[in-house]
Design an enzyme around this catalytic site. Structure first.
Site, mmCIF file in Angstrom:
data_model
loop_
_atom_site.group_PDB
_atom_site.id
_atom_site.type_symbol
_atom_site.label_atom_id
_atom_site.label_comp_id
_atom_site.label_asym_id
_atom_site.label_seq_id
_atom_site.Cartn_x
_atom_site.Cartn_y
_atom_site.Cartn_z
ATOM 1 N N GLU A 1 1.750 -10.733 -2.588
ATOM 2 C CA GLU A 1 3.200 -10.454 -3.138
ATOM 3 C C GLU A 1 3.229 -9.251 -4.120
ATOM 4 O O GLU A 1 4.297 -8.409 -4.178
ATOM 5 C CB GLU A 1 3.586 -11.657 -3.822
ATOM 6 C CG GLU A 1 4.783 -11.953 -4.156
ATOM 7 C CD GLU A 1 5.641 -12.338 -2.766
ATOM 8 O OE1 GLU A 1 6.960 -12.255 -2.876
ATOM 9 O OE2 GLU A 1 4.963 -12.701 -1.662
ATOM 10 N N HIS B 1 10.501 -5.366 1.735
ATOM 11 C CA HIS B 1 9.663 -6.615 1.083
ATOM 12 C C HIS B 1 8.619 -6.970 2.028
ATOM 13 O O HIS B 1 7.459 -7.023 2.071
ATOM 14 C CB HIS B 1 10.505 -7.511 0.793
ATOM 15 C CG HIS B 1 9.698 -8.722 0.200
ATOM 16 N ND1 HIS B 1 9.689 -9.047 -1.175
ATOM 17 C CD2 HIS B 1 8.913 -9.823 0.776
ATOM 18 C CE1 HIS B 1 8.655 -10.037 -1.347
ATOM 19 N NE2 HIS B 1 8.363 -10.602 -0.315
ATOM 20 N N GLU B 2 9.196 -7.464 3.404
ATOM 21 C CA GLU B 2 8.298 -7.714 4.442
ATOM 22 C C GLU B 2 7.371 -6.456 4.962
ATOM 23 O O GLU B 2 5.899 -6.834 5.242
ATOM 24 C CB GLU B 2 8.944 -8.344 5.735
ATOM 25 C CG GLU B 2 10.077 -9.314 5.247
ATOM 26 C CD GLU B 2 9.159 -10.826 4.693
ATOM 27 O OE1 GLU B 2 8.167 -10.727 4.887
ATOM 28 O OE2 GLU B 2 10.104 -11.421 3.875
ATOM 29 N N HIS C 1 4.246 -6.573 3.006
ATOM 30 C CA HIS C 1 3.205 -7.580 3.457
ATOM 31 C C HIS C 1 2.493 -7.005 4.753
ATOM 32 O O HIS C 1 1.376 -7.173 4.769
ATOM 33 C CB HIS C 1 3.880 -8.748 3.933
ATOM 34 C CG HIS C 1 4.293 -9.695 2.702
ATOM 35 N ND1 HIS C 1 3.503 -10.403 1.900
ATOM 36 C CD2 HIS C 1 5.455 -10.167 2.310
ATOM 37 C CE1 HIS C 1 4.267 -10.855 0.799
ATOM 38 N NE2 HIS C 1 5.206 -10.947 1.321
#
Lengths: 501, 501
Positions: free
Chosen positions: B290, B260-261, B264
């Site tokens: 997101e 997830h990170e 980003h």
């Protein structure tokens, strides 16, 4: 708000900016991914310039004057402002264009020096060094000097250091110390081969952390990380970090270098915290800084009582190599004096030969008695004379240190001055704490902290190096303490008097 | 120098300041010794304020006007300046006194929230939250709005998001998605107990790094460290870092949160680098941010083809628990839908129930249809209705998230919008890269990078979320793609159609 309070507030703001730069530098040397290097260098340069501009601004001058006019100043506060004014006026003597040129020159010079060292070719670096020497002569003239231009350069790193003082100290060493060390060098009767076996990096790390904790480095106000070159950096109040380096084939290297950095860190952590960004909360000089790092490294961590406390633990960590090595054998090996061409690898005695050589050359360059063309020859001749070493190439000779490429001339002597201040503090401490070595033997270092706090750290920059020495020991720098220390310690080591320990 | 160039230079300077703040925040969450916390908070607050003041300064306004008058602007450059002007004028709408009060309130509120959560006592936090709601209403009025005050708050995080859009999306979900998920929740036919055994932290770390490298996170332009809460931070060009957290009793947690990170981070690293500190080089919105993180986390790393590639490796790392677990069984467990009271621990479907609840409450607070007194009751009622959960206490209920204590209202919806944009991108990507899932199965993620680079990352902030969606997919946000995705994926998982894999 009072004039003094306003000044403190502004100083604190600039300190925040300083703090950002410090963290950026720490990160650059420890954890930054290499993709960030260009932006980071640019950011550091920009913020440093901004910091300097803010400090020498007219506004700052006015804040200082208003603070001086504040009727409620205590004596210490007045002194704080007066020293800040001194620093301010000194900083203003270097015009922004000069600072800019200096910084551009050294940025390039550093890159070229790296290449020159890599290729071991002084001729590449020579034109840059010539320019750096010229800029330093100009700098000395801009700053102003009375007796000797080198004074102006020295005073950038230690306000009370003078060429006269350095000259006096080194000539005493030549008379009373050089022969003594050269005699030790000829003996070659110490075996330190067991220090050069394989010592696991992680275990060295753990032993080092264990020792630092016992010595009183507060890991909740600092941390230790790996970096290419060990350093200490004060990020902020309550956050002073050290770094270390692993050498898996030289036991003692990581520990002693970490203890050295810890000495710097304890000084920074011990400074008064009430006025960040002002002299009261700053260290006074590089010499006194070095007196602290070398105090812990040499006078404590290379001492016999220290190892009487820690040696069993070290044996426990590395029993495969040390279980048959006696404490005395270990202690002698750790303090072996040797002919080493590299300053940062040398022992605590010959170390000062390296500094004397650099000082002699720097002074001659500033006096224009030498040119950069003469340097390799002059360097090598001196290494032969002082240490009996034939320098093999420029990389291990005149190119070994980074300092000149950074533009710093007048910096090296503070390493020796600091060491000698440290020895003088040691004698005063032995006088004030008669049971000192028994405490060390028991692993109790608190009284040392207390002594240093009271005598050294608490003064910030309100006292100069020489004033601190007088406060703590009753006299200005006196190199005889160091000479005495060296004789007291090294004669037994080399004459084996304590073989029975 | 041209007007545009001058603006870029100033923006770059402010970007250096931003970079310092970002590094200070990263360090605060990762390596800073706790002794530094007071000074660090003060330094961050000071530099952030300075950054804001510089951005809204008259000088900046003039630089923008001069840049607009520059006759040589390309179309993209003109757009860059125009968007910067928009941001500048918006930032100026909040007077410094308001910003100051907001910041003081939330600093305190955050501390109180921590205590309130610890004691599970909403009444402690309530007065602070009431004040925060009032400040947000004032903020909405200062920023200005046409249809709904909540629009002004939303637009702080996503310029093209409106209450109307969020309303439309969530009402579609209520019609076409909520029942579907509630039906899955009732089935309870998936065993995920083997994910909850002991999985060594260090081995999880190594597997995660291995996967991130394969997915294309460039460790020379970033790094991963541990922190209390995982986050991504762009320190500078070529330096975008992520953090992660270990959970030794939930396999998948560290990996998925790191992926997830990474989503980003890849977005930040993919932004154009030519004009740091200007919209061209910035991300466009939290929603699109997101969309990137959830794209990688949910649509890639929770997919079957992904695990067809990686599952054998995972089994190798943890053979003691997984050698008897089939790929299909693992995949189903990883995607199990469950009644969880905590947003950040929930699965990818019920996650949006959590967001809908927060959105409904926020909107009602801003409209003054609810007061903070009503919150616990309203919160718990909705959790019962949507998820069939009885909330046990305030800590797992209305106090669970940090966001409101930071003063952010209008932020939560971007989590859902982002997820839905992401699903829409996925369908477009499948259209543009027909062999997409075969490539994933083979561990080739380069075409995904290329698609995201071209369609999302390269626009910086020159396109809004909605404009990017139109560019990449031919239409504005359409939540049907997400609903379709959920059905396509979860029916087979729950009806076991692929049991033979």
């Amino acid at each position: 708000m009072s004039g003094y309070k306003k000044l403190l507030e502004r100083a604190r703001q600039l300190h925040h900016l300083y703090s950002a730069v410090a963290l950026m530098e720490w990160d650059l040397e420890t954890y930054m991914p290499k993709g960030g290097v260009d932006s980071r260098s640019e950011a550091i340069a920009f913020l440093s310039r901004r910091l300097h501009e803010n400090f020498i601004s007219k506004e700052m001058g006015e804040l200082i004057e208003n603070a001086l006019a504040d009727p409620d100043l205590t004596e210490a506060q007045r002194k704080n402002v007066l020293i800040m004014k001194e620093d301010y006026e000194k900083a203003k003597k270097l015009p922004p264009e000069f600072v800019e040129e200096f910084s551009k020159t050294t940025s390039k010079a550093f890159v070229v020096w790296q290449e020159a060292k890599h290729k071991s070719d002084f001729s590449l670096f020579k034109p840059y060094l010539a320019k750096i020497v010229e800029l330093n002569i100009e700098k000395a003239n801009l700053l102003g000097w009375e007796k000797h231009p080198y004074d102006a350069l020295l005073s950038e790193y230690d306000k009370s250091a003078t060429t006269e003082l350095v000259e006096k100290v080194f000539s005493t060493l030549k008379e009373q110390f050089v022969d003594f060390v050269q005699d030790l060098l000829d003996r070659e009767n110490i075996d330190d081969s067991f220090l050069r076996k394989y010592y696991d990096k992680q275990k060295q790390w753990e032993f080092t952390v264990f020792v630092l904790k016992k010595l009183g480095y507060p890991f909740d106000k600092g941390r230790m990380d790996y970096s290419e070159h060990p350093f200490t950096i004060g990020i902020n109040i309550g956050d002073v970090r050290i770094t270390t380096k692993a050498n898996e084939y030289l036991l003692g290297d990581m520990l002693l270098s970490s203890v050295h950095e810890m000495g710097h860190a304890l000084y920074d952590l011990g400074l008064p915290t009430e006025a960040p960004g002002t002299p009261m909360s700053e260290s006074t000089s590089l010499s006194i800084h070095e007196s602290q790092s070398r105090f812990w490294e040499n006078y404590i961590a290379r001492s016999l009582p220290f190892w009487e406390h820690f040696y069993t633990a070290l044996q426990g960590f590395f029993h495969e190599h040390l279980s048959d090595v006696s404490l005395w054998k270990f202690y002698r090996a750790l303090n072996k004096v040797s002919r080493c061409p590299i300053r940062i690898q040398s022992d605590e005695l010959t170390y000062h030969f390296h500094i004397m050589i650099r000082y002699e050359l720097e002074k001659a360059l500033i006096e224009r008695r030498l040119t950069v063309d003469d340097l390799p020859h002059e360097w090598n001749t001196r290494y032969k004379a002082y240490l009996g070493i034939d320098i093999k190439n420029d990389a291990e000779g005149v190119l070994q240190d980074v300092h000149w490429s950074h533009g710093t001339i007048g910096y090296f002597p503070t390493y020796s001055l600091g060491t000698f201040y440290g020895a003088q503090f040691l004698f005063a401490m032995e006088r004030d704490i008669p049971e000192l070595w028994q405490l060390v033997r028991e692993g109790n270092f608190t009284p040392i902290h207390q002594w240093l706090q009271k005598n050294i750290w608490s003064h910030g920059k309100l006292l100069t190096s020489e004033e601190i020495a007088k406060f703590a020991t009753g006299e200005g720098l006196n190199v005889h303490y160091f000479i005495q220390y060296a004789r007291n310690k090294y004669l037994p080591i080399y004459e084996g008097e304590l073989e029975t320990v």
